[in-house]
Write an enzyme that holds these catalytic residues in place. Structure first.
Site, PDB file in Angstrom:
ATOM      1  N   GLU A   1      -5.532  -3.644  -1.256  1.00  0.00           N
ATOM      2  CA  GLU A   1      -5.986  -4.852  -0.569  1.00  0.00           C
ATOM      3  C   GLU A   1      -7.074  -5.598  -1.341  1.00  0.00           C
ATOM      4  O   GLU A   1      -7.508  -6.682  -0.959  1.00  0.00           O
ATOM      5  CB  GLU A   1      -6.553  -4.490   0.818  1.00  0.00           C
ATOM      6  CG  GLU A   1      -5.523  -4.040   1.845  1.00  0.00           C
ATOM      7  CD  GLU A   1      -5.190  -2.557   1.761  1.00  0.00           C
ATOM      8  OE1 GLU A   1      -5.444  -1.944   0.696  1.00  0.00           O
ATOM      9  OE2 GLU A   1      -4.658  -2.009   2.747  1.00  0.00           O
TER      10      GLU A   1
ATOM     11  N   TRP B   1     -19.391  14.956  12.739  1.00  0.00           N
ATOM     12  CA  TRP B   1     -18.447  14.717  11.653  1.00  0.00           C
ATOM     13  C   TRP B   1     -18.698  15.661  10.478  1.00  0.00           C
ATOM     14  O   TRP B   1     -19.839  15.869  10.057  1.00  0.00           O
ATOM     15  CB  TRP B   1     -18.579  13.280  11.142  1.00  0.00           C
ATOM     16  CG  TRP B   1     -18.030  12.260  12.094  1.00  0.00           C
ATOM     17  CD1 TRP B   1     -17.594  12.486  13.366  1.00  0.00           C
ATOM     18  CD2 TRP B   1     -17.888  10.866  11.841  1.00  0.00           C
ATOM     19  NE1 TRP B   1     -17.176  11.317  13.934  1.00  0.00           N
ATOM     20  CE2 TRP B   1     -17.345  10.296  13.022  1.00  0.00           C
ATOM     21  CE3 TRP B   1     -18.129  10.033  10.764  1.00  0.00           C
ATOM     22  CZ2 TRP B   1     -17.060   8.947  13.130  1.00  0.00           C
ATOM     23  CZ3 TRP B   1     -17.856   8.684  10.868  1.00  0.00           C
ATOM     24  CH2 TRP B   1     -17.322   8.148  12.045  1.00  0.00           C
TER      25      TRP B   1
ATOM     26  N   LYS C   1     -13.687  16.091  13.198  1.00  0.00           N
ATOM     27  CA  LYS C   1     -14.667  15.927  14.266  1.00  0.00           C
ATOM     28  C   LYS C   1     -14.810  17.245  15.016  1.00  0.00           C
ATOM     29  O   LYS C   1     -13.998  17.582  15.860  1.00  0.00           O
ATOM     30  CB  LYS C   1     -14.252  14.800  15.208  1.00  0.00           C
ATOM     31  CG  LYS C   1     -14.303  13.463  14.513  1.00  0.00           C
ATOM     32  CD  LYS C   1     -13.935  12.318  15.431  1.00  0.00           C
ATOM     33  CE  LYS C   1     -13.741  11.054  14.616  1.00  0.00           C
ATOM     34  NZ  LYS C   1     -12.402  10.483  14.668  1.00  0.00           N
TER      35      LYS C   1
ATOM     36  N   THR D   1       0.875  -1.172   0.000  1.00  0.00           N
ATOM     37  CA  THR D   1       0.000   0.000   0.000  1.00  0.00           C
ATOM     38  C   THR D   1       0.911   1.221   0.000  1.00  0.00           C
ATOM     39  O   THR D   1       2.064   1.142   0.444  1.00  0.00           O
ATOM     40  CB  THR D   1      -0.891   0.050   1.257  1.00  0.00           C
ATOM     41  OG1 THR D   1      -0.039   0.186   2.391  1.00  0.00           O
ATOM     42  CG2 THR D   1      -1.734  -1.189   1.406  1.00  0.00           C
TER      43      THR D   1
END
Ligand code: ADP
Length: 544
Positions: free
Chosen positions: A329, A443, A438, A182
């Site tokens: 992934e 959010w 946040k 990754t």
């Protein structure tokens, strides 16, 4: 159980090679060299050279399961390594040429690479980490921009000495074919070990008409690097369907790419938003200069494609953009924004919303999203939670010991992406969990704010990130890059956002910058923005 009576024939990449040789021998692979000239040959030539490479690697002692690394741009020799290494039973490990030598040393050591194939132009980079890599026995140099230095193995000379036939072994479909790391946007790079089976399934899925819909008459340009998530599988899709392949080498600037698309009559091209932003700006500057009449779709993924980008291509240049979401992934394609059902006849605005979403899952990718407290959320387009996925093309663990906490007990992989899912199954990524802002416990989606800012006519790029705040913990901050020769004031940009967002979502400050820091794969590096400007509001509040 009554078992089916079908042959137990392994799903491996060897079949791709044999198929290309038998049915598409005359099809072309075109790649651009550092001096900008084009190298052309056919799938028949390619097959012979893959066999020569397999013979050469065998002679050097490469055994099934050994990791063979590459450090290369997208070109035909890289493609030979892509297929030759897995087909002989070894593991193709792509190294990212934009990483720092310390990271490359760490990754090569972690992967226990025994051989590395490198472009001559990138050899100085290998020289900086080959000792740190630990287990490297051979460095094979591709003479891309000049002769191979004395004392190094020359890729072309190695191949020239070998027979153009090779008896590929019958492999177990679950054996490892490819190792990709990754890009480490959120922490240390982690290795993902694709099996032959997962690559084959991913290829079959991607070639479906409702996914990329590749066919023999296509010409595929992988702008996305072959070292990044297997170039989204495009080389595999093209080989299986017998499509022509075009590889851009190191020339990734908009003019060079547009020239290649026009001259080679490209029909499908894939790249990250940064690449397409550059191309759109170039087309806007010189509309009508390039004939892209053969283009069927431009695939965009890797980070969120701003709606203004998708709309700009569609409306101003008649180009069809396909927005895809995925992860290393997952081989990596997970979802794709194609219209379905009622959307075919919906208003252009509703259609744009769907095109700009991350789309719905490709076959054999199952999705759910989960709240902070572990509750599985409804597909109502509102509830925000972490996306989890499962399926035969999703990693079951990382290579090595890392990241065990990303896999749930009931068999799902936690993507780290925060999403809503609408009733028709379309995903909207609102953030990476580490990038969510946040504010006073609520959010705020950085992606939604960025998309809106990038729809402003003066804005080229915008990244929104969390700044620490004495009262609300975090508040949004925006970093904005203007288009050349254009400007806007903070008040104008805020007024532009006010039309779409509640007041408490609006960034507390907008910073004008000359460029937004990026990761090695072209994504906004918000970690760096937070490091550089994260305390900006604290300082401002002390000063006031
Ligand atoms: P890294 O995790 O190191 O960035 P990957 O290249 O595998 O490496 O990145 C996968 C991540 O990229 C996804 O989890 C997601 O956050 C982001 N991503 C990929 N495609 C999109 C997209 N179309 N829209 C938004 N985010 C995307």
């Amino acid at each position: 159980m009554l078992t089916g009576r079908m042959m137990d024939f392994p799903l491996t990449l060897t079949h791709f090679l044999e198929r290309a040789r038998s049915y598409y021998a005359a099809q072309e692979i075109v790649s651009r060299k550092p001096d900008k000239s084009l190298h052309r040959y056919t799938y028949a030539d390619f097959h012979k050279r893959v066999c020569q490479l397999a013979n050469a690697l065998t002679r050097l002692g490469v055994k099934p399961g050994d990791r063979v690394a590459s450090l290369s741009w997208n070109h035909h020799q890289h493609l030979e390594v892509y297929f030759g290494v897995p087909a002989m039973g070894a593991v193709m490990h792509t190294l990212n040429l934009r990483l720092h030598p310390n990271d490359l040393g760490y990754i090569a050591r972690h992967a226990e690479d025994t051989v590395i194939v490198v472009d001559r132009s990138l050899l100085p980079l290998v020289e900086k980490f080959e000792k740190a890599a630990g287990s490297l026995k051979h460095v094979i140099v591709i003479p891309d921009d000049g002769p191979v230095p004395e004392g190094r193995l020359d890729y072309e000379q190695l191949l020239a000495a070998e027979s153009p036939t090779f008896e590929f072994p019958r492999l177990d479909e679950n054996s490892a074919a490819m190792l990709c790391y990754t890009s480490g946007t959120t922490g240390n790079p982690k290795g993902v070990l694709f099996s032959h089976r997962s690559i084959v399934l991913h290829t079959l899925v991607c070639c479906l008409p409702e996914v990329l819909g590749l066919k023999e008459s296509d010409t595929v340009l992988a702008v996305v690097p072959m070292f990044h998530a297997a170039a989204w599988g495009l080389p595999f899709d093209a080989l299986l369907t017998g499509a022509k392949q075009v590889l851009p080498g190191p020339h990734l600037d908009p003019q060079s790419l547009l020239e290649l698309m026009q001259n080679e009559k490209v029909t499908v091209a894939g790249g990250v938003p940064t690449i397409w932003l550059g191309i759109l700006a170039q087309l806007d500057r010189e509309p009508g200069k390039w004939d892209l009449g053969r283009m069927r779709h431009m695939v965009i993924g890797g980070s969120a494609a701003p709606p203004a980008l998708i709309d700009g291509f569609r409306k101003r240049h008649g180009q069809n953009v396909l927005h895809a979401w995925g992860m290393t992934e997952m081989n990596p394609v997970g979802t794709l924004a194609r219209l379905k059902g009622d959307l075919h006849t919906a208003s252009p605005e509703t259609q744009l919303d769907a095109y700009a979403s991350q789309g719905y899952s490709v076959p054999f990718v199952e999705t759910r999203h989960v709240s902070d407290t572990g509750e599985i959320l409804p597909w109502d387009g509102k509830a925000m939670g972490e996306l989890e996925v499962r399926g035969p093309m999703v990693a079951a663990s990382y290579y090595g010991d890392e990241g065990k906490d990303r896999f749930t007990k009931d068999g799902w992989f936690k993507t780290g992406d925060v999403v809503t899912i609408d009733p028709a199954g379309y995903l909207h990524i609102t953030d990476r969990s580490k990038d969510v802002i946040k504010s006073g416990g609520e959010w705020i989606s950085s992606v939604a704010l960025e998309n809106a800012l990038m729809a402003h006519p003066s804005v080229l790029e915008a990244a929104v990130f969390a700044g620490r705040h004495p009262k609300w913990d975090e508040r949004p901050l925006a970093a904005v890059v203007f288009k050349p020769g254009q400007e806007a004031t903070k008040a104008e940009l805020t007024a532009h956002l006010e039309k779409q967002f509640a007041k408490w979502w609006l960034p507390d400050d907008i910073l004008f910058v000359t460029q937004i820091p990026r990761t090695s794969t072209g994504k906004f590096l918000k970690m760096k923005l937070r490091e550089d400007y994260g305390d900006h509001l604290m300082k401002a509040s002390v000063a006031s």
